[in-house]
Structure formats: structure tokens, C-alpha cells
Write an enzyme that holds these catalytic residues in place. Structure first.
Site, PDB file in Angstrom:
ATOM      1  N   GLU A  53       1.764   3.560   3.060  1.00 22.38           N
ATOM      2  CA  GLU A  53       2.228   2.970   4.317  1.00 22.38           C
ATOM      3  C   GLU A  53       3.754   3.029   4.340  1.00 22.38           C
ATOM      4  O   GLU A  53       4.450   2.083   3.966  1.00 22.38           O
ATOM      5  CB  GLU A  53       1.677   1.545   4.444  1.00 22.38           C
ATOM      6  CG  GLU A  53       0.150   1.579   4.486  1.00 22.38           C
ATOM      7  CD  GLU A  53      -0.507   0.220   4.528  1.00 22.38           C
ATOM      8  OE1 GLU A  53      -1.740   0.176   4.550  1.00 22.38           O
ATOM      9  OE2 GLU A  53       0.222  -0.798   4.539  1.00 22.38           O
ATOM     10  N   HIS A  83       3.167  -3.719   6.753  1.00 20.65           N
ATOM     11  CA  HIS A  83       2.156  -2.679   6.500  1.00 20.65           C
ATOM     12  C   HIS A  83       2.034  -1.756   7.711  1.00 20.65           C
ATOM     13  O   HIS A  83       2.582  -2.036   8.776  1.00 20.65           O
ATOM     14  CB  HIS A  83       0.778  -3.337   6.281  1.00 20.65           C
ATOM     15  CG  HIS A  83       0.659  -4.069   4.994  1.00 20.65           C
ATOM     16  ND1 HIS A  83      -0.161  -3.650   3.984  1.00 20.65           N
ATOM     17  CD2 HIS A  83       1.260  -5.204   4.552  1.00 20.65           C
ATOM     18  CE1 HIS A  83      -0.071  -4.496   2.963  1.00 20.65           C
ATOM     19  NE2 HIS A  83       0.788  -5.447   3.282  1.00 20.65           N
ATOM     20  N   HIS A 128       0.870  -1.178   0.000  1.00 17.38           N
ATOM     21  CA  HIS A 128       0.000   0.000   0.000  1.00 17.38           C
ATOM     22  C   HIS A 128       0.910   1.233   0.000  1.00 17.38           C
ATOM     23  O   HIS A 128       1.740   1.400   0.896  1.00 17.38           O
ATOM     24  CB  HIS A 128      -0.921   0.004   1.223  1.00 17.38           C
ATOM     25  CG  HIS A 128      -1.925  -1.110   1.177  1.00 17.38           C
ATOM     26  ND1 HIS A 128      -2.184  -1.921   2.255  1.00 17.38           N
ATOM     27  CD2 HIS A 128      -2.708  -1.548   0.157  1.00 17.38           C
ATOM     28  CE1 HIS A 128      -3.108  -2.812   1.892  1.00 17.38           C
ATOM     29  NE2 HIS A 128      -3.434  -2.599   0.633  1.00 17.38           N
ATOM     30  N   GLU A 178       1.021  -5.679  10.619  1.00 17.46           N
ATOM     31  CA  GLU A 178       0.516  -4.307  10.702  1.00 17.46           C
ATOM     32  C   GLU A 178       1.238  -3.590  11.833  1.00 17.46           C
ATOM     33  O   GLU A 178       1.149  -3.981  12.985  1.00 17.46           O
ATOM     34  CB  GLU A 178      -0.996  -4.306  10.969  1.00 17.46           C
ATOM     35  CG  GLU A 178      -1.826  -5.021   9.906  1.00 17.46           C
ATOM     36  CD  GLU A 178      -2.041  -4.172   8.656  1.00 17.46           C
ATOM     37  OE1 GLU A 178      -1.678  -2.974   8.658  1.00 17.46           O
ATOM     38  OE2 GLU A 178      -2.573  -4.718   7.668  1.00 17.46           O
TER      39      GLU A 178
HETATM   40 ZN   LIG Z   1      -1.495  -2.111   4.110  1.00 20.41          ZN
END
Ligand SMILES: [Zn+2]
Length: 333
Positions: A67, A157, A64, A221
Site C-alpha cells: 500500500e 492504508h 501493508h 483507507e
Molecule cells: Zn492496509
């Protein structure tokens, strides 16, 4: 102008954000490694003599584009490691995911890249990201093609929204038990607070590596989205040290607290434009809901909490029809 173009960034961060491996690649090459650039934004560093006992590790960032914290973390790690390249104890594939989106300072260009790691992409097949997913799949499959049994993929992420657990990881259920135990132990080293065991692919990069390449893979994450160069890297200290230890083959450090483990109770799929969720995008990850509480409605279908307690992760009613709008999880350990 995005931060990546604005200068003032450490050169290593600026280079990685622009998918430029030039200096790092040369240092590994000088140290006698077999270095390849299988696709834009991808760097492969392997020992020249094949050794099946050597772990194979994929580290991916920027799947992404907004990020940016993990891009900074990995840039600093690679920069330091490449200056002492002989310390690299694994075969390594680094992947900077959505290069165009990073350049644009956006999450994606056309559609979410991290839903495209599956053979049937439906309405996503025409998106700019589709070709990128193909290139990443090809490079990753080739990288693991002659790998030994120890295979890792950590896809780094940062979360869109605040979370009861500031750091957490998604681990595919199908990872082999011994490798899964090693992965969970590493996640503890990285001070990851929660692990969600995931029974089903949502088309993510890490699930693909687990399912098709036999990797102990996880989507990790790490706190919040931030502007490149402005992330508070002290928040990433534990994961940075754990990554460094993995790449250098260092012994494990003591774990302060083992991650809490959750399993998926329900996957909430948006089936139509009538989909309505009981919470909005601002809802924190791991928000608790009591039994019978309404989660979402979709035409005549109403999703409710079935267990005594379920916690919501990734609530996002704005996804495209056919995609996952949220996960409901329950704690098992
Ligand atoms: Zn992500």
C-alpha cells in the site's frame, strides 16, 4: 526488482520506502528538536521542553507493504516540513510499518501485520511480522507515555478492492467522545467519505493505540493499491492537506461534505475450512445486501443479513481460519 530499488523515485520517497530517515531526522535535529529512532522505520520528533498542551501524533504507513500511496504522501509531507522544521506544532512519531514487505513489494512476508496488535496471536505468533508488531507496540507505548491529553494516531492504508466510498476510515468506538468528535471532524477535512465505528478489535495497530494509549486513532483507507512512484498523488490531495494542517497546527478548513457514519452490524469470522462466502474478493466495499440475503456459510452456520439493508466491507474468504472474513455495516448518520 521492485520500484523501491529501481531508482527514478523522488529521493524523499525512496528514503521513506527504505525506512531511511537520515536527511529528515537531521533537519529536525538542526532545528532543535529531540529526535530519536526508536526502532528501524520509526522516527520520533519531540519538543525538547515538555509541554502537555502539545498534541502527540502518530502517523503510520506501509503496515501493508504493497500500500504505497500513503508512503509517497507522507514522504513529500515530511520532506517539505523538515525544510521548515520550526512549523512542526506536534510531537510526532512516524512509523513505516512492514519494512521488509515494502522492500519485497508484497503485502506481508508471513502474515498480516495488522492482525497482530493483541496479546494473544495464536498461529500468527511464529510469523516474521510478530517481532515487528512488538517493536511497533513498544515504540508507540513509549511515545505516548509522557504525552499530554491530545493524542492522535492515523494509520494510512489503501484498499485492496474498489469501494462505493473511495476513501473511508475505521474508528474504534472506545475513543473518548470529545476526541472522537475532533477525529471525525479531521476525517471530514481529509474528504473521507465514510466512517465505520468499530466496537471490537481485529488486532489492528490503530485499535491498539486507542485502547492502550488513549489515542484518537483510525485506520484510514485511501483508495487503491498502486506501485511505489506510480500513484496518482492528486487523489491524495485532501488527506495530504489535512495531515499537513494537523502537523502544523493550522486552523481547520471548511468541510465539503461530512462523512457518512456506519456501525458494525455483524462480524463474519471464518471458523473452518468449510467457510464459503456469497461473494468473492472482487466485491466492492460497501456493496449493499437486502434483508435475509445469505452472506456466508461455515459448516452448519449460515450468516444472513438481519437489518433492512447491510453493506459488506473487507470481504475476504481467503483469510486464515479464526480471522475476520468480512464486516457487515449499517448506516447511522
Ligand atoms: Zn492496509
Amino acid at each position: 526488482m521492485t520500484a523501491a530499488q529501481s531508482g527514478g523515485l523522488p529521493p524523499a520517497v525512496q528514503a521513506l520506502a527504505q525506512a531511511d530517515f537520515g536527511a529528515v531526522a537531521q533537519l529536525f535535529r538542526d532545528a532543535g528538536f529531540a529526535v530519536a529512532l526508536p526502532a528501524p522505520g520509526m522516527l520520533q520528533v519531540k519538543a525538547t521542553v515538555h509541554d502537555a498542551s502539545r498534541p502527540s501524533v502518530v502517523l503510520s504507513v506501509g503496515v501493508h507493504g504493497d500500500e504505497t500511496g500513503p508512503i509517497e504522501v507522507l514522504a513529500h509531507l515530511l520532506d517539505a516540513l523538515s525544510r521548515n522544521a520550526f512549523a512542526l506544532a506536534v510531537d510526532l512519531l512516524v512509523c513505516v510499518g512492514n519494512v521488509d514487505a515494502i522492500r519485497a513489494g508484497k503485502r506481508f512476508i508471513d502474515a498480516d501485520l495488522n492482525r497482530m496488535f493483541r496479546p494473544v496471536r495464536g498461529s500468527l505468533a511464529q510469523a516474521a511480522e510478530s517481532a515487528r508488531a512488538d517493536a511497533m507496540i513498544a515504540a508507540t507505548t513509549a511515545f505516548f507515555g509522557d504525552a499530554g491529553p491530545v493524542r492522535w494516531h492515523l494509520d494510512l492504508h489503501t484498499a485492496i478492492r474498489p469501494s462505493v466510498y473511495p476513501t473511508f476510515a475505521i474508528v474504534p468506538d472506545l475513543v473518548e467522545e470529545g476526541a472522537k468528535a475532533a477525529l471525525i471532524a479531521w476525517l471530514g477535512q481529509a474528504a473521507i467519505g465514510a466512517i465505520i465505528m468499530n466496537p471490537q478489535s481485529a488486532g489492528t495497530y490503530s485499535y491498539y493505540s486507542a485502547e492502550h494509549c488513549g489515542a484518537a486513532a483510525s485506520t484510514v483507507e485511501l483508495g487503491r493499491i498502486g506501485v511505489l512512484g506510480q500513484n496518482d498523488l492528486s487523489l491524495f490531495d485532501d488527506v495530504s492537506q489535512a495531515l499537513d494542517g494537523l502537523l502544523r497546527g493550522l486552523p481547520a478548513r471548511p468541510v465539503k461534505e461530512s462523512p457518512h457514519v456506519f456501525k458494525v452490524a455483524q462480524e463474519i469470522i471464518k471458523h473452518s475450512d468449510d467457510f464459503r462466502m456469497a461473494f468473492d474478493r472482487g466485491t466492492h466495499n460497501f456493496t449493499s445486501l437486502p434483508q435475509h440475503a445469505v452472506i456466508a456459510s461455515d459448516g452448519d452456520t449460515v450468516y444472513t443479513v438481519r437489518h433492512a439493508e447491510e453493506l459488506v466491507v473487507f470481504p475476504n474468504p481467503d483469510v486464515r481460519v479464526g480471522l475476520r472474513a468480512g464486516l457487515m455495516v449499517v448506516r447511522v448518520a
